[in-house]
Write a protein that holds these residues in place. Structure first.
Motif, PDB file in Angstrom:
ATOM      1  N   ALA A 168       0.846  -1.186   0.000  1.00  0.00           N
ATOM      2  CA  ALA A 168       0.000   0.000   0.000  1.00  0.00           C
ATOM      3  C   ALA A 168       0.885   1.240   0.000  1.00  0.00           C
ATOM      4  O   ALA A 168       1.815   1.358   0.795  1.00  0.00           O
ATOM      5  N   ARG A 169       0.582   2.193  -0.913  1.00  0.00           N
ATOM      6  CA  ARG A 169       1.429   3.359  -1.098  1.00  0.00           C
ATOM      7  C   ARG A 169       0.575   4.622  -1.213  1.00  0.00           C
ATOM      8  O   ARG A 169      -0.607   4.556  -1.554  1.00  0.00           O
ATOM      9  N   THR A 170       1.215   5.769  -0.938  1.00  0.00           N
ATOM     10  CA  THR A 170       0.574   7.068  -1.154  1.00  0.00           C
ATOM     11  C   THR A 170       1.174   7.784  -2.358  1.00  0.00           C
ATOM     12  O   THR A 170       0.741   8.896  -2.692  1.00  0.00           O
ATOM     13  N   THR A 171       2.152   7.177  -3.010  1.00  0.00           N
ATOM     14  CA  THR A 171       2.721   7.698  -4.251  1.00  0.00           C
ATOM     15  C   THR A 171       2.820   6.554  -5.253  1.00  0.00           C
ATOM     16  O   THR A 171       2.950   5.391  -4.877  1.00  0.00           O
ATOM     17  N   SER A 172       2.776   6.908  -6.529  1.00  0.00           N
ATOM     18  CA  SER A 172       2.864   5.893  -7.570  1.00  0.00           C
ATOM     19  C   SER A 172       4.281   5.357  -7.684  1.00  0.00           C
ATOM     20  O   SER A 172       5.262   6.086  -7.483  1.00  0.00           O
ATOM     21  N   ALA A 173       4.401   4.083  -8.021  1.00  0.00           N
ATOM     22  CA  ALA A 173       5.708   3.472  -8.267  1.00  0.00           C
ATOM     23  C   ALA A 173       6.214   3.781  -9.667  1.00  0.00           C
ATOM     24  O   ALA A 173       7.362   3.471  -9.993  1.00  0.00           O
ATOM     25  N   ALA A 174       5.383   4.395 -10.495  1.00  0.00           N
ATOM     26  CA  ALA A 174       5.745   4.666 -11.882  1.00  0.00           C
ATOM     27  C   ALA A 174       6.321   6.067 -12.026  1.00  0.00           C
ATOM     28  O   ALA A 174       5.799   7.036 -11.467  1.00  0.00           O
ATOM     29  N   SER A 175       7.397   6.173 -12.808  1.00  0.00           N
ATOM     30  CA  SER A 175       7.921   7.490 -13.147  1.00  0.00           C
ATOM     31  C   SER A 175       7.071   8.127 -14.234  1.00  0.00           C
ATOM     32  O   SER A 175       6.794   9.324 -14.213  1.00  0.00           O
ATOM     33  N   THR A 176       6.643   7.309 -15.201  1.00  0.00           N
ATOM     34  CA  THR A 176       5.740   7.745 -16.267  1.00  0.00           C
ATOM     35  C   THR A 176       4.806   6.595 -16.626  1.00  0.00           C
ATOM     36  O   THR A 176       5.100   5.434 -16.360  1.00  0.00           O
ATOM     37  N   ILE A 177       3.673   6.948 -17.248  1.00  0.00           N
ATOM     38  CA  ILE A 177       2.704   5.961 -17.721  1.00  0.00           C
ATOM     39  C   ILE A 177       2.614   6.074 -19.240  1.00  0.00           C
ATOM     40  O   ILE A 177       2.414   7.164 -19.778  1.00  0.00           O
TER      41      ILE A 177
END
Length: 328
Positions: A168-177
């Motif tokens: 569970a995170r409050t920020t995305s693990a992706a730099s870009t989509i």
């Protein structure tokens, strides 16, 4: 307080180079879907205390079971990676677009996928790590166009994954989509060949690829899965055909060996994206294709099949995918 809405949800994925480890600062590819059931389950250990009461008195932390089902809007950019993680191996040819990817079944699957389930309107993210594909199903249903061509809407697919664990995170693990360029196609043209001959009386088709993954790969010192091992791969499905004669009934009863080739072209005609699913050796097995009469209209019959390994191709299924991606 803002309540999250389904229209703001997003799924994206990235390939892992080590099982269960999401590459840092990774570029993720959007996974187009129409519904999903990626879930997390906790299975605690319960205990009963001393005394006359017949009740549970304590609970200890148990193992975490993560994974689930995704209903996909099938498009021919994101599909390549999913097929590779369903079957095992791929080779790519071409110096410039369009590129040709050939995907075959193998004994081992790639390491895994990290799939991020994002609730973008409230800024919360669930990262499913170590996802391996247990089942991929693709369904085709014919819909007649105004020009009376053999046209169908984009075929639907369903993906079932088993995950190592979830974060569970409050920020995305992706730099870009990154979004697939083929995802906006309005319709696809479809042909299916059985034994080298085009089936003109086809009403629908279903293809299932199942890996029968090990789901109980837990160890004593972790709440997450330690492994998700490959099981027996089985490629099967069914055709729905207009009932005109007993030809297909004879093939099933006589254990006839044949082949199937499903070709999907991106519409409009002339589009460069295409998909070919080739089953070089199939047998028809299951319930005989004799329709049950419930109404006075045209009758259709279900013809089930199972794919076998072909000695010449060295596999039970060969997929040829053409799109704009230089790698999958």
């Amino acid at each position: 307080m803002v309540q999250s809405r389904g229209g703001s949800a997003r799924l994206a994925y990235v390939e892992e180079t080590s099982f269960g480890v999401t590459p840092s600062g990774s570029q993720m590819r959007l996974l187009p879907f129409h519904e999903e059931e990626l879930e997390v389950g906790h299975h605690p250990f319960f205990g009963v205390g001393d005394g006359p009461e017949r009740v549970l008195t304590r609970a200890g932390q148990g193992y975490i079971d993560a994974g689930g089902r995704v209903g996909l809007e099938l498009e021919l950019d994101s599909l390549g990676t999913l097929l590779k993680h369903t079957l095992g191996t791929s080779t790519t040819t071409g110096a410039q677009p369009p590129f040709t990817h050939v995907i075959k079944g193998s004994s081992l699957l790639p390491q895994g996928l990290s799939i991020e389930k994002a609730f973008t309107d409230v800024g919360h993210f669930l990262l499913f790590k170590g996802c391996r594909i247990d089942r991929l199903s693709i369904g085709f249903t014919i819909k007649e166009s105004p020009a009376r061509d053999s046209v169908i809407n984009p075929p639907k697919a369903e993906l079932e994954v088993v995950a190592k664990g979830v974060e569970a995170r409050t920020t995305s693990a992706a730099s870009t989509i990154v979004e697939g360029q083929a995802s906006r196609a309005l319709s696809y043209h479809l042909t299916i060949e059985e034994g080298g001959l085009v089936l003109n009386d086809l009403l629908g088709a279903q293809l299932n690829i199942e890996n029968h993954l090990q789901r109980d790969g837990f160890v004593l010192n972790s709440r997450e899965r330690y492994s998700v091992r490959e099981g027996l791969r089985q490629v099967s499905g069914s055709l729905v055909i207009g009932f005109e004669n007993l030809n297909h009934y004879g093939k099933l009863i006589n254990n006839t060996t044949s082949s199937l080739k499903i070709k999907v072209l991106q519409a409009p005609a002339g589009g460069i994206a295409s998909l070919e699913l080739y089953l070089p050796r199939v047998v028809f097995a299951g319930k005989a294709p004799i329709p049950v009469v419930k109404e006075a209209g045209p009758l259709g019959a279900l013809l089930p099949f199972i794919a076998l390994k072909d000695p010449l191709e060295g596999t039970d299924i060969k997929v040829t995918l053409i799109n704009n991606l230089s790698s999958i």
